[in-house]
Design a protein around this motif. Structure first.
Motif, PDB file in Angstrom:
ATOM      1  N   TRP A  34       5.112   7.825  10.747  1.00 34.45           N
ATOM      2  CA  TRP A  34       4.902   9.085   9.993  1.00 34.45           C
ATOM      3  C   TRP A  34       5.953   9.316   9.031  1.00 34.45           C
ATOM      4  N   GLU A  35       6.228   9.142   7.565  1.00 31.21           N
ATOM      5  CA  GLU A  35       7.637   9.434   6.578  1.00 31.21           C
ATOM      6  C   GLU A  35       7.204  10.995   6.702  1.00 31.21           C
ATOM      7  N   ARG A  36       9.579  11.229   6.885  1.00 29.91           N
ATOM      8  CA  ARG A  36       9.373  12.197   6.414  1.00 29.91           C
ATOM      9  C   ARG A  36       8.476  13.003   4.743  1.00 29.91           C
ATOM     10  N   GLY A  37       8.355  14.032   4.880  1.00 24.77           N
ATOM     11  CA  GLY A  37       7.726  14.284   3.750  1.00 24.77           C
ATOM     12  C   GLY A  37       6.642  13.049   2.869  1.00 24.77           C
ATOM     13  N   THR A  50      12.819  13.934   9.861  1.00 20.85           N
ATOM     14  CA  THR A  50      12.721  11.584  10.005  1.00 20.85           C
ATOM     15  C   THR A  50      12.020  11.736  10.056  1.00 20.85           C
ATOM     16  N   ASN A  51      11.386  10.349   9.043  1.00 25.07           N
ATOM     17  CA  ASN A  51      11.034   9.246   9.731  1.00 25.07           C
ATOM     18  C   ASN A  51      10.729   8.524  11.193  1.00 25.07           C
ATOM     19  N   THR A  52       9.437   8.513  11.552  1.00 29.87           N
ATOM     20  CA  THR A  52       9.669   7.761  12.881  1.00 29.87           C
ATOM     21  C   THR A  52       8.679   6.796  13.084  1.00 29.87           C
ATOM     22  N   GLY A  77       0.803  -1.464  -0.288  1.00 26.02           N
ATOM     23  CA  GLY A  77       0.383   0.034   0.075  1.00 26.02           C
ATOM     24  C   GLY A  77       0.557   0.852   0.139  1.00 26.02           C
ATOM     25  N   ASN A  78       1.944   0.730  -0.527  1.00 31.16           N
ATOM     26  CA  ASN A  78       2.900   1.882   0.222  1.00 31.16           C
ATOM     27  C   ASN A  78       3.429   2.553  -1.601  1.00 31.16           C
ATOM     28  N   ASP A  79       2.513   3.129  -2.148  1.00 36.76           N
ATOM     29  CA  ASP A  79       2.200   3.539  -3.648  1.00 36.76           C
ATOM     30  C   ASP A  79       2.958   4.821  -4.733  1.00 36.76           C
ATOM     31  N   PHE A  90      11.389  11.111  -5.422  1.00 32.85           N
ATOM     32  CA  PHE A  90      11.067  12.275  -4.472  1.00 32.85           C
ATOM     33  C   PHE A  90       9.633  12.598  -4.153  1.00 32.85           C
ATOM     34  N   ASN A  91       9.637  12.367  -2.750  1.00 30.86           N
ATOM     35  CA  ASN A  91       8.392  12.229  -1.661  1.00 30.86           C
ATOM     36  C   ASN A  91       7.470  13.101  -2.559  1.00 30.86           C
ATOM     37  N   SER A  92       6.233  12.962  -1.626  1.00 29.57           N
ATOM     38  CA  SER A  92       4.776  13.056  -2.227  1.00 29.57           C
ATOM     39  C   SER A  92       5.389  14.957  -2.385  1.00 29.57           C
ATOM     40  N   ALA A  95       2.666   1.778   4.692  1.00 28.85           N
ATOM     41  CA  ALA A  95       3.606   1.290   4.850  1.00 28.85           C
ATOM     42  C   ALA A  95       5.305   1.629   4.495  1.00 28.85           C
ATOM     43  N   CYS A  96       6.159   1.270   5.297  1.00 28.14           N
ATOM     44  CA  CYS A  96       7.719   1.919   5.234  1.00 28.14           C
ATOM     45  C   CYS A  96       8.829   0.656   4.883  1.00 28.14           C
ATOM     46  N   GLY A  97       9.453   0.636   4.232  1.00 25.91           N
ATOM     47  CA  GLY A  97      10.037  -0.418   4.244  1.00 25.91           C
ATOM     48  C   GLY A  97      11.400  -0.833   4.930  1.00 25.91           C
ATOM     49  N   THR A  98      12.323   0.557   4.818  1.00 26.42           N
ATOM     50  CA  THR A  98      13.525   1.251   5.686  1.00 26.42           C
ATOM     51  C   THR A  98      13.265   1.665   6.719  1.00 26.42           C
ATOM     52  N   GLY A  99      11.753   1.952   7.200  1.00 26.78           N
ATOM     53  CA  GLY A  99      11.440   2.133   8.762  1.00 26.78           C
ATOM     54  C   GLY A  99      11.425   1.177   9.486  1.00 26.78           C
ATOM     55  N   GLY A 115      20.257   4.696   5.315  1.00 25.57           N
ATOM     56  CA  GLY A 115      20.695   6.151   4.464  1.00 25.57           C
ATOM     57  C   GLY A 115      20.180   6.982   4.282  1.00 25.57           C
ATOM     58  N   ASN A 116      18.178   6.382   4.844  1.00 28.58           N
ATOM     59  CA  ASN A 116      17.109   7.903   5.181  1.00 28.58           C
ATOM     60  C   ASN A 116      17.284   7.502   6.829  1.00 28.58           C
ATOM     61  N   PRO A 117      16.399   8.837   7.500  1.00 26.85           N
ATOM     62  CA  PRO A 117      16.878   9.125   8.720  1.00 26.85           C
ATOM     63  C   PRO A 117      15.487   8.128   9.536  1.00 26.85           C
ATOM     64  N   GLU A 133      13.943  15.197  -1.985  1.00 22.44           N
ATOM     65  CA  GLU A 133      14.456  13.820  -2.347  1.00 22.44           C
ATOM     66  C   GLU A 133      15.099  13.212  -1.189  1.00 22.44           C
ATOM     67  N   PRO A 134      14.738  11.771  -1.050  1.00 24.96           N
ATOM     68  CA  PRO A 134      15.726  11.193   0.392  1.00 24.96           C
ATOM     69  C   PRO A 134      16.533   9.774  -0.630  1.00 24.96           C
ATOM     70  N   GLU A 135      17.234   9.466   0.433  1.00 29.22           N
ATOM     71  CA  GLU A 135      17.985   8.620   0.074  1.00 29.22           C
ATOM     72  C   GLU A 135      18.246   7.456  -0.732  1.00 29.22           C
ATOM     73  N   MET A 136      16.735   6.940   0.133  1.00 32.05           N
ATOM     74  CA  MET A 136      16.642   5.263   0.081  1.00 32.05           C
ATOM     75  C   MET A 136      15.395   5.089   0.042  1.00 32.05           C
ATOM     76  N   CYS A 137      14.383   3.934  -0.614  1.00 26.92           N
ATOM     77  CA  CYS A 137      12.948   4.256   0.037  1.00 26.92           C
ATOM     78  C   CYS A 137      12.815   2.348  -0.142  1.00 26.92           C
ATOM     79  N   GLY A 138      12.230   1.581   0.875  1.00 22.81           N
ATOM     80  CA  GLY A 138      13.073  -0.019   0.923  1.00 22.81           C
ATOM     81  C   GLY A 138      11.474  -0.435   0.405  1.00 22.81           C
ATOM     82  N   ASN A 139       9.898  -0.005   0.491  1.00 17.55           N
ATOM     83  CA  ASN A 139       9.203  -0.697  -0.272  1.00 17.55           C
ATOM     84  C   ASN A 139       9.356   0.583  -2.414  1.00 17.55           C
ATOM     85  N   GLY A 140      10.059   0.911  -2.138  1.00 18.00           N
ATOM     86  CA  GLY A 140       9.976   1.263  -3.727  1.00 18.00           C
ATOM     87  C   GLY A 140      11.032   1.187  -3.939  1.00 18.00           C
TER      88      GLY A 140
HETATM   89  N1  LIG Z   1       9.681   8.921   3.029  1.00 19.73           N
HETATM   90  C1  LIG Z   1      10.881   8.221   3.502  1.00 19.73           C
HETATM   91  C2  LIG Z   1      10.889   7.690   2.310  1.00 19.73           C
HETATM   92  C3  LIG Z   1      10.573   7.062   1.732  1.00 19.73           C
HETATM   93  C4  LIG Z   1      10.807   5.782   2.928  1.00 19.73           C
HETATM   94  C5  LIG Z   1       9.665   4.545   2.687  1.00 19.73           C
HETATM   95  N2  LIG Z   1       8.657   4.836   1.623  1.00 19.73           N
HETATM   96  C6  LIG Z   1      10.195   3.305   2.339  1.00 19.73           C
HETATM   97  O1  LIG Z   1       9.541   1.892   2.163  1.00 19.73           O
HETATM   98  O2  LIG Z   1      11.537   2.488   3.313  1.00 19.73           O
HETATM   99  C7  LIG Z   1      12.162   9.448   3.746  1.00 19.73           C
HETATM  100  O3  LIG Z   1      12.044  10.785   3.850  1.00 19.73           O
HETATM  101  O4  LIG Z   1      13.021   8.936   4.259  1.00 19.73           O
END
Ligand SMILES: N[C@H](CCC[C@H](N)C(=O)O)C(=O)O
Length: 328
Positions: free
Chosen positions: A261-264, A243-245, A54-56, A107-109, A270-274, A204-206, A113-120
């Motif tokens: 709660w994601e940064r940006g 930060t992502n929290t 659902g992280n789209d 690019f976040n919504s 869902a948040c994969g890096t989280g 890679g992202n906080p 621009e984050p460093e990384m996205c796990g689901n992405g």
């Molecule tokens: N919003 C995050 C990037 C997307 C991370 C998340 N969607 C994942 O699956 O890791 C940030 O600014 O660090």
């Protein structure tokens, strides 16, 4: 989003002939410029919409050039769920770098621009394989967080080597004082009149992870008011890059429930890096095992922080929703 045409409407008031002809000339030039501007800007871009729990994301095959064909400002509009395609971000497959198969940027919504996205990156690997018609295999992807390796499994899941966690406070980054060597583990932070215990991890992202309050009150994810307290963490001055929290409820040492709660991007499903950062924090706090199921609102991810190589492996789905073209 259709390219905007400059539309000039002239008032109906009477003006002297000389001024009128100058105005007419300006309007003619203006109209030509608008048409040229529209001609220069308008471009039809092919995209595909994928989601991971659902992280789209809106995915674009951008491997023909180094620069993304969509700007952060356009990404904001495309991610709008009423006036655009809708999504938590826009992800680009870019040309390879340093011997990889391809590169990734996102690019976040909110356009950041984050460093990384796990689901992405699971979605990106699936997208590239679908576009190229290639068989399941391991991809090497250059990202702003370094080399990341998604592996397309025969059962349709994607297992990603997410690399090693970064624990040094200054590298997360956070100005919270370290408590375990250079790492911030269960450090106190005042938010919304309560004292939370925070553990900070970068993938890679906080990420700032909390399992509860300093008085021992544990997190109950169903009781969280994320739209209200999420921004208080995201924009807290102790997180210089925001930060992502992650708010975590422990069900057992091998099973947790997490809301993010994601940064940006705000509240996502869902948040994969989280999820990766959550398991690292759980191990550091003595609350979880290294192999753990993380239940997110959109579904479960399996995370393993492998002791042998200190790398984190995330396994989960990535699915096509629809594809299309859009004029930007
Ligand atoms: N919003 C995050 C990037 C997307 C991370 C998340 N969607 C994942 O699956 O890791 C940030 O600014 O660090």
């Amino acid at each position: 989003m259709v390219a905007q045409q400059a539309v000039c409407t002239s008032g109906s008031r009477a003006v002297p002939a000389a001024v009128a002809s100058r105005q007419q000339q300006r309007r003619r030039v203006g109209g030509m410029q608008a048409r040229r501007q529209t001609a220069r800007c308008a471009a039809s871009i092919q995209f595909a919409k994928y989601q991971g729990l659902g992280n789209d994301f809106i995915l674009v095959d951008n491997r023909h050039q180094a620069e993304p064909v969509i700007s952060p400002e356009q990404a904001i509009k495309l991610c709008d769920r009423n006036f655009g395609i809708g999504g938590d971000g826009v992800i680009f497959a870019l040309p390879p770098s340093d011997g990889t198969d391809y590169s990734m940027r996102i690019f976040n919504s909110d356009g950041s621009e984050p460093e990384m996205c796990g689901n992405g990156i699971r979605c990106l690997a699936r997208f590239v394989a679908d576009v190229d018609g290639s068989q399941p295999k391991q991809h090497k992807v250059h990202t702003l967080a370094g080399l990341i390796q998604p592996n397309l499994l025969a059962d349709g899941q994607v297992c990603v080597d997410m690399g090693e966690p970064i624990l040094k406070a200054a590298d997360v980054p956070t100005t919270l004082q370290p408590t375990q060597g250079e790492a911030v583990v269960q450090q106190q932070l005042e938010v919304d009149g309560r004292t939370w215990l925070m553990t900070c991890v970068s993938m890679g992202n906080p990420h700032a992870i909390t399992f509860g309050l300093a008085d021992g009150t544990p997190i109950k994810v169903a009781e969280l008011d994320l739209p209200r307290i999420g921004p208080m963490f995201e924009h807290n001055p102790v997180f210089p890059a925001r930060t992502n929290t992650e708010f975590v409820e422990v069900l057992s040492p091998g099973h947790v429930r997490m809301h993010v709660w994601e940064r940006g991007a705000g509240r996502t499903l869902a948040c994969g890096t989280g999820a990766c950062a959550t398991v690292v924090a759980g191990v550091l706090e003595g609350k979880t095992e290294r192999s753990c199921q993380v239940d997110l609102p959109g579904g479960p991810l399996h995370i393993e922080w492998r002791e042998a190589d200190n790398r984190i492996y995330m396994t989960g789905p990535a699915e096509l929703v629809f594809s299309g073209s859009v004029t930007v």
